[in-house]
Design a protein around this motif. Structure first.
Motif, short mmCIF file in Angstrom:
data_model
loop_
_atom_site.label_atom_id
_atom_site.label_comp_id
_atom_site.label_asym_id
_atom_site.label_seq_id
_atom_site.Cartn_x
_atom_site.Cartn_y
_atom_site.Cartn_z
N MET A 1 58.19 64.48 39.59
CA MET A 1 57.30 63.25 40.09
C MET A 1 57.42 63.29 41.76
SD MET A 1 57.67 59.23 39.78
CE MET A 1 56.77 58.17 41.13
N TYR A 6 54.04 58.85 46.36
CA TYR A 6 53.28 57.59 45.88
C TYR A 6 53.20 56.76 46.73
CZ TYR A 6 52.46 54.39 42.20
OH TYR A 6 51.80 53.31 41.45
N ARG A 13 46.32 49.80 43.22
CA ARG A 13 47.18 48.74 42.37
C ARG A 13 47.57 47.60 43.40
NH1 ARG A 13 50.65 52.40 44.88
NH2 ARG A 13 52.70 51.88 45.34
N TYR A 18 48.89 43.84 41.87
CA TYR A 18 49.94 42.77 42.34
C TYR A 18 49.39 41.40 42.34
CZ TYR A 18 52.23 46.93 44.56
OH TYR A 18 53.16 47.87 44.82
N PHE A 36 62.65 45.96 40.09
CA PHE A 36 63.38 47.40 39.51
C PHE A 36 62.58 48.51 39.61
CE2 PHE A 36 64.94 49.92 36.29
CZ PHE A 36 66.44 49.97 36.45
N GLY A 37 62.79 49.42 40.19
CA GLY A 37 61.88 50.74 40.53
C GLY A 37 61.07 50.26 41.56
N TYR A 59 65.59 47.26 43.93
CA TYR A 59 66.42 48.42 43.42
C TYR A 59 65.64 49.63 43.00
CZ TYR A 59 69.26 51.75 40.74
OH TYR A 59 69.69 52.84 40.31
N ASP A 60 65.87 50.82 43.59
CA ASP A 60 65.35 52.15 42.88
C ASP A 60 66.39 53.12 42.69
OD1 ASP A 60 61.93 53.01 43.06
OD2 ASP A 60 63.64 54.39 43.16
N ARG A 61 66.19 53.93 41.83
CA ARG A 61 67.41 54.94 41.42
C ARG A 61 67.04 56.05 42.32
NH1 ARG A 61 65.28 57.44 35.70
NH2 ARG A 61 63.47 58.31 36.23
N LEU A 109 57.18 47.86 38.25
CA LEU A 109 55.52 47.93 38.36
C LEU A 109 55.47 49.64 38.32
CD1 LEU A 109 54.81 45.19 41.10
CD2 LEU A 109 55.22 45.22 38.52
N GLY A 110 55.02 50.20 37.39
CA GLY A 110 54.83 51.61 37.25
C GLY A 110 56.07 52.35 36.97
N VAL A 111 57.23 51.72 36.34
CA VAL A 111 58.44 52.42 35.95
C VAL A 111 58.62 52.95 34.71
CG1 VAL A 111 60.79 51.84 36.33
CG2 VAL A 111 59.13 50.70 37.84
N TRP A 115 60.38 57.10 32.02
CA TRP A 115 61.44 57.41 31.25
C TRP A 115 61.13 58.34 30.16
CZ3 TRP A 115 61.83 51.46 30.85
CH2 TRP A 115 62.47 50.81 32.08
C1 LIG Z 1 55.31 55.05 40.33
S1 LIG Z 1 56.72 54.50 41.42
C2 LIG Z 1 56.40 52.54 41.40
C3 LIG Z 1 57.31 52.17 42.71
C4 LIG Z 1 56.90 50.59 42.88
N1 LIG Z 1 57.30 49.96 41.83
C5 LIG Z 1 55.34 50.22 43.33
O1 LIG Z 1 54.75 49.69 42.58
O2 LIG Z 1 55.02 50.90 44.51
C6 LIG Z 1 58.22 54.47 40.11
C7 LIG Z 1 59.52 54.23 40.69
O3 LIG Z 1 60.30 53.87 39.60
C8 LIG Z 1 61.50 54.38 39.95
N2 LIG Z 1 62.69 54.36 38.80
C9 LIG Z 1 62.32 55.12 37.58
N3 LIG Z 1 63.17 54.79 36.67
C10 LIG Z 1 64.07 53.93 37.28
C11 LIG Z 1 65.26 53.43 36.76
N4 LIG Z 1 65.69 53.58 35.54
N5 LIG Z 1 65.88 52.43 37.84
C12 LIG Z 1 65.73 52.37 38.90
N6 LIG Z 1 64.28 53.01 39.43
C13 LIG Z 1 63.59 53.69 38.35
C14 LIG Z 1 61.06 55.87 40.44
O4 LIG Z 1 62.41 56.29 41.36
C15 LIG Z 1 60.13 55.34 41.35
O5 LIG Z 1 60.31 55.17 42.70
#
Ligand SMILES: C[S@@+](CC[C@H](N)C(=O)[O-])C[C@H]1O[C@@H](n2cnc3c(N)ncnc32)[C@H](O)[C@@H]1O
Length: 230
Positions: A1, A6, A13, A18, A36-37, A59-61, A109-111, A115
């Motif tokens: 990705m 992004y 979005r 939002y 989260f993410g 938090y973002d991974r 959102l969008g996370v 997976w």
């Molecule tokens: C499409 S982006 C969306 C970002 C944000 N939520 C937004 O709306 O702008 C998805 C994000 O989720 C994060 N992500 C995916 N799986 C994750 C996990 N298990 N823990 C933390 N972050 C995660 C990715 O690194 C990525 O930055």
């Protein structure tokens, strides 16, 4: 990705997704919220401005995303001189043990489409379920799994509808203005799979929202699911 791509992909979005998520979180008058993410924390910042006496944890991974988030929060905080609540956002580097029972609301959102396996979905959702206060909610927004073959205003995919029941299928998403689209690889989870994963993780769905892709009557490009602990 192309995660960093992004950030400025120019999708819609912020307009179609939002506001509903923000209102749903704020209606609960939360003290502690987890994004989260969080990506570059743009949603976390919007929320923090509106939450009095509270704190948003982002938090973002992806460490590059966390860096972008810290940069954006720093820029907003210095331009506001801390007057608007923007400083109430903290970026953390890893899921913390003290998240257990800590959050009145978790947004994601969008996370979920990031997976790859059923096990990853259940494990991550379980972490988030444990992170909720007893009355807390998890709000998860996904690109609508039933309409992946539609061309929306700011995204399209190469997912074929014949694969609807083939959970875990990878597909490409082309996001943003035509000609300047970024490409993301996502994974398909249909409604049945998402419900099964959530149930396994100790969550129960409370509300669904299908977000029209713009003018009323257009097909829904995003789906939000509000969960509570089962
Ligand atoms: C499409 S982006 C969306 C970002 C944000 N939520 C937004 O709306 O702008 C998805 C994000 O989720 C994060 N992500 C995916 N799986 C994750 C996990 N298990 N823990 C933390 N972050 C995660 C990715 O690194 C990525 O930055």
């Amino acid at each position: 990705m192309d995660a960093l791509g992004y950030i400025d992909c120019g999708d819609n979005r912020e307009e179609i997704l939002y506001p509903w998520i923000r209102d749903t979180v704020l209606a609960r008058d939360p003290r502690r919220v987890l994004d989260f993410g969080c990506g570059d924390a743009r949603f976390a910042l919007q929320l923090a401005r509106l939450i009095r006496n509270g704190r948003v944890t982002a938090y973002d991974r992806d460490p590059h995303m966390r860096e972008q988030a810290r940069r954006r929060i720093g820029a907003v905080a210095s331009s506001d001189a801390g007057q608007t609540g923007a400083c109430n956002v903290v970026v953390c580097d890893a899921p913390e043990a003290d998240w257990t029972g800590a959050f009145d609301a978790v947004v994601m959102l969008g996370v979920w489409m990031c997976w790859r396996t059923h096990a990853e979905c259940v494990e991550t959702l379980s972490l988030l379920a444990r992170s909720l206060t007893p009355g807390g909610v998890l709000i998860a927004a996904v690109t609508h799994p039933c309409f992946r073959d539609c061309r929306f205003a700011t995204y399209r995919t190469d997912f074929g509808p014949a694969n609807y029941l083939a959970n875990g299928t990878p597909f490409q998403v082309f996001v943003g203005e035509r000609g300047k689209e970024i490409v993301i690889e996502d994974y398909h989870w249909n409604l049945e799979a998402m419900m099964a994963q959530a149930t396994e993780a100790g969550l129960r769905v409370a509300t669904l929202k299908e977000h029209s892709d713009g003018l009323a009557g257009e097909l829904p490009s995003w789906l939000s699911l509000v969960f509570t602990r089962a």
